[in-house]
Design an enzyme around this catalytic site. Structure first.
Site, mmCIF file in Angstrom:
data_model
loop_
_atom_site.group_PDB
_atom_site.id
_atom_site.type_symbol
_atom_site.label_atom_id
_atom_site.label_comp_id
_atom_site.label_asym_id
_atom_site.label_seq_id
_atom_site.Cartn_x
_atom_site.Cartn_y
_atom_site.Cartn_z
ATOM 1 N N ASP A 483 0.779 -1.190 0.196
ATOM 2 C CA ASP A 483 0.025 -0.099 -0.055
ATOM 3 C C ASP A 483 0.897 1.326 -0.157
ATOM 4 O O ASP A 483 2.010 1.222 0.357
ATOM 5 C CB ASP A 483 -0.840 -0.008 1.164
ATOM 6 C CG ASP A 483 -2.139 0.499 0.967
ATOM 7 O OD1 ASP A 483 -2.398 1.332 0.141
ATOM 8 O OD2 ASP A 483 -3.258 0.325 1.520
ATOM 9 N N ASP A 553 -10.665 2.071 -3.361
ATOM 10 C CA ASP A 553 -11.375 1.605 -1.931
ATOM 11 C C ASP A 553 -12.881 1.757 -1.914
ATOM 12 O O ASP A 553 -13.530 1.218 -0.903
ATOM 13 C CB ASP A 553 -10.643 2.797 -0.794
ATOM 14 C CG ASP A 553 -9.377 2.472 -0.565
ATOM 15 O OD1 ASP A 553 -8.940 1.373 -0.734
ATOM 16 O OD2 ASP A 553 -8.711 3.148 0.400
HETATM 17 C C1 GLA Z 1 -5.847 1.678 2.289
HETATM 18 C C2 GLA Z 1 -6.256 0.703 1.319
HETATM 19 C C3 GLA Z 1 -7.140 -0.102 1.944
HETATM 20 C C4 GLA Z 1 -6.640 -0.663 3.475
HETATM 21 C C5 GLA Z 1 -6.148 0.624 4.352
HETATM 22 C C6 GLA Z 1 -5.582 0.096 5.447
HETATM 23 O O1 GLA Z 1 -6.756 2.574 2.265
HETATM 24 O O2 GLA Z 1 -6.435 1.213 -0.007
HETATM 25 O O3 GLA Z 1 -7.569 -1.031 1.270
HETATM 26 O O4 GLA Z 1 -5.548 -1.492 3.112
HETATM 27 O O5 GLA Z 1 -5.204 1.313 3.465
HETATM 28 O O6 GLA Z 1 -5.187 1.232 6.136
#
Ligand code: GLA
Length: 748
Positions: A483, A553
């Site tokens: 990430d 997301d």
């Molecule tokens: C980001 C990712 C999510 C999740 C969060 C965790 O927003 O896109 O899918 O993994 O971080 O903090």
């Protein structure tokens, strides 16, 4: 495999992705030719011809780019365009493959430099070339100084997609400052009826397809964010004609393989010539090139289709699968995953994850991924990033017992990491406050309570590689979700001289790629997902080193239809992760059935991200059935040819996608209804891309077809007559598979 067999398969591939097959006669590795008499280079592959010549000024001048022309047709030698007026010399009116800024150039240059004596004039002339198989390298040199540029063309025999890049080499005795460096300039045939498509977005609202006429002037697509970004994606498509169609018409397209700040300019000059130039973003950029050193640009891929944007995206999808992805040319199908994020957020612990894993395994999930929250003092997003040791309160016995349990349930295990970031509340930051981007004495802006580690520093690079190496060597991990949850601010690099600091835009990304490359070499079994708060780092550069991406997301299954539609213009559904999450969705408080959510996600690489502790037995049963159905069509969905039959864009009440297997033995359609109105039936669906002569048996994955629909009919029937889907109500969905059969008896 016999030679004939190979040709049959190739023909099937070409036909399914919508390119004609004259290239079949040519062999891979024999697609590039140079005509000594006209001094024209010519690349013919995949139904596309790309030609340019050395003109009377010794400059490289585009000659043609479009549908393949006969080998017997000779292109005339490139000749410079005349001066248009005393205001527009031939330097600026003559299209150039790779122009230095100098000699009165007013269109976008590919390269702009400053020499220490104040000279900023750069005029690049042809010196020599080599053709080796599918690669052409041309050396250019400034008319006076020993600044050399090698420009590269690599052609893909199947799709005709050409990858272009440049290597700038300083053979002078003093440093040269590079102020702008593009990978390539693409020149289209002169015209005024072009329109540009590109992708825009923001967090949780990525992949919006934009369209605008190309008019005199310049459109800038870019990221100044240090990484690819959600705002624009480094992809473009240009259609010709007043009313271009999804499946017909000329389309030129391109994608830049770079995960740092980038820029693509699309300009129509005063003589109505359209040029597309892309590479490093020159904003806040400079690169001091020492004597004897080289700077290599990213690769800018370009292609052409005469089958509309549908054909263009199919070419890109097949190219990505066959040539870009780390597992190319035959990537493994993406496993069905479970991810804990939306169920538990940061509150992960061994019993909680094991309970979810047991339920996930019971419905057919193949990979269990634990998301954020397992390390350091990570209770929420205020602390812990940078401290990559297992949190002992949450996992007193380490990760091993949980991973063993996941394996005993028949799944492999994946783990979330965010290697490039640090929370100020972390041991790492307390120890190394100098490791983050900063301008001395100035504030350090936090976003999501985190700062960006300066990966351009080799000590930071080593730290990141070593902790990942440690995790992977001590745990049986099959997958990393990598990430990256903010963009850059105050990108200072005080450890190096002021005139070297702006090289951070290049060195950061090189070190990121270097770490990924090294990890893949050391742990070839580990697959990686690129995530950046959703789809903030998706490009052909990162896709060369990762196996899948997280497009957004936003997991609302209705929003996802549009997100996935936009994504598919540039990237294959084979890398597009799509989770089924809980209803109502957090994004829009919209309620949908579990079947609707599954069918939306089954158009990509299926995952589940719901809180399974709250599911009813009926929901488990539906999930199990649909995951099993998905496994029966996933090869087609992930690696087949995608047809966007009805787009969900522009407020459409309905949408339909179809995927056809490469060998055309299977097709699958997914149909969605937002809300029926006035009692109208669902519009008839006309399939595409099937083999007209084969017979196909239709089977329901979910939903019903009109009662008079035959069970078995020919490809031509399904494509010409079409099928009526019985669907009414709000947020309804249906899916059907079409499998080729050797007999026509419907009772079989
Ligand atoms: C980001 C990712 C999510 C999740 C969060 C965790 O927003 O896109 O899918 O993994 O971080 O903090």
């Amino acid at each position: 495999m016999t030679r004939i067999h190979t040709r049959v398969i190739q023909a099937a591939l070409f036909a399914s992705i919508g390119i004609c097959t004259p290239g079949l006669v040519a062999q891979a590795g024999n697609d590039i030719h140079f005509d000594e008499s006209s001094k024209v280079f010519r690349i013919d592959a995949g139904g596309v011809t790309y030609a340019f010549g050395i003109n009377d000024l010794d400059e490289l001048q585009p000659v043609y780019w479009g549908g393949q022309v006969s080998g017997g047709d000779k292109f005339a030698a490139a000749t410079k365009k005349p001066e248009a007026a005393s205001f527009d010399s031939s330097v600026t009116t003559t299209p150039n493959e790779y122009a230095g800024w100098g000699a009165g150039l007013f269109v976008e240059p590919a390269l702009k430099v400053s020499f220490p004596d104040g000279n900023r004039d750069l005029v690049l002339h042809y010196v020599s070339h080599t053709i080796k198989g599918d690669e052409l390298t041309i050396t250019l040199k400034d008319v006076e100084r020993d600044l050399f540029v090698e420009i590269h063309y690599v052609v893909d025999h199947e799709t005709g997609i050409v990858g272009r890049s440049a290597v700038i080499e300083n053979r002078t005795k003093t440093p040269v400052t590079i102020e702008e460096a593009a990978a390539a300039t693409w020149s289209l045939p002169r015209g005024t009826d072009y329109s540009l498509r590109y992708l825009t977005g923001r967090w949780a609202g990525e992949w919006n397809l934009q369209k605008q006429a190309i008019r005199p002037g310049e459109t800038v697509l870019e990221s100044k964010r240090g990484s690819t970004g959600h705002q624009n994606n480094p992809w473009f498509a240009i259609e010709r004609g007043e009313h271009p169609d999804e499946e017909s018409g000329d389309v030129w397209f391109g994608a830049l393989a770079w995960s740092g700040s980038w820029r693509i300019t699309v300009e129509q000059d005063q003589l109505q010539q359209v040029r597309v130039t892309g590479g490093f973003n020159p904003f806040d950029f400079s690169y001091k090139l020492l004597p004897g050193k080289q700077l290599e640009t990213p690769v800018f891929y370009g292609g052409y289709s005469r089958h509309g944007v549908g054909g263009a995206s199919r070419l890109l999808h097949h190219f990505e699968l066959a040539k870009i992805l780390p597992q190319a040319p035959k990537p493994k199908p993406r496993p069905v995953i479970y991810n804990s994020w939306e169920a538990t957020e940061f509150a992960v612990n061994e019993p909680g994850q094991v309970a979810l894993a047991e339920k996930a395994a019971s419905i057919g999930v193949e990979r269990f991924v634990m998301d954020d929250g397992w390390f350091g003092q990570r209770k929420d997003d205020h602390a812990g990033l940078g401290d990559w040791y297992v949190n002992k309160e949450k996992f007193p016995n380490g990760l091993k017992p949980m991973i063993d349990k996941v394996h005993s349930l028949g799944m492999d295990f994946g783990l979330w990491v965010e290697p490039e970031m640090v929370n100020p509340d972390s041991d790492l930051y307390r120890k190394h406050p100098d490791w983050v981007f900063n301008f001395t004495g100035r504030p350090r802006s936090e976003q999501r309570n985190q700062l960006v580690l300066n990966l351009a520093r080799n000590d930071v690079r080593d730290y990141v590689f070593n902790f990942l190496d440690e995790i992977l060597s001590h745990n049986q991990i099959a997958f990393l979700k990598w990430d990256y949850n903010r963009n850059w601010s105050e990108p200072g690099w005080p450890a190096v001289a002021p005139d070297e600091q702006k090289a951070v835009y290049v060195e950061y990304v090189h070190n990121l790629y270097g770490i990924l490359r090294e990890l893949r070499a050391k742990y070839p079994q580990v697959e990686i997902e690129s995530c950046s708060g959703g789809g903030g780092r998706v490009d052909l550069g990162i896709l060369g080193l990762t196996d899948e991406v997280w497009p957004s997301d936003n997991t609302d299954p209705f929003d996802r239809l549009r997100i996935q539609d936009g994504f598919s213009y540039a990237y294959t559904p084979g890398v597009m992760m799509a989770w089924v999450t809980d209803s109502p969705s957090w994004a829009n408080i919209r309620s949908t059935t579990v079947a609707y959510r599954f069918l939306s996600s089954m158009q990509g690489s299926l995952g589940v991200g719901a809180n399974l502790n709250k599911w009813t037995p009926a929901e488990f049963a539906t999930a199990k059935e649909l995951i099993s159905a998905y496994k029966g069509v996933r090869e087609t969905v992930q690696h087949g040819s995608l047809y966007r039959l009805v787009s969900p864009r522009d407020g459409s009440e309905v949408s339909v996608t179809e995927s056809v297997a490469i060998d055309k033995k299977q097709g699958v359609i997914f149909a969605f209804l937002h809300s029926s109105q006035m009692g109208y039936p669902f519009p008839r669906v006309f399939l595409r891309g099937l083999d007209a002569k084969l017979n196909y048996r239709v089977t329901s994955i979910a939903g019903a077809l009109a009662k008079d629909t035959p069970v078995v009919a020919s490809g031509s029937y399904w494509m010409s007559h079409g099928v009526d889907v019985e669907m009414r109500g709000d947020f309804q969905a249906a899916a059907f598979r079409f499998d080729s059969v050797t007999d026509t008896n419907p009772s079989h």
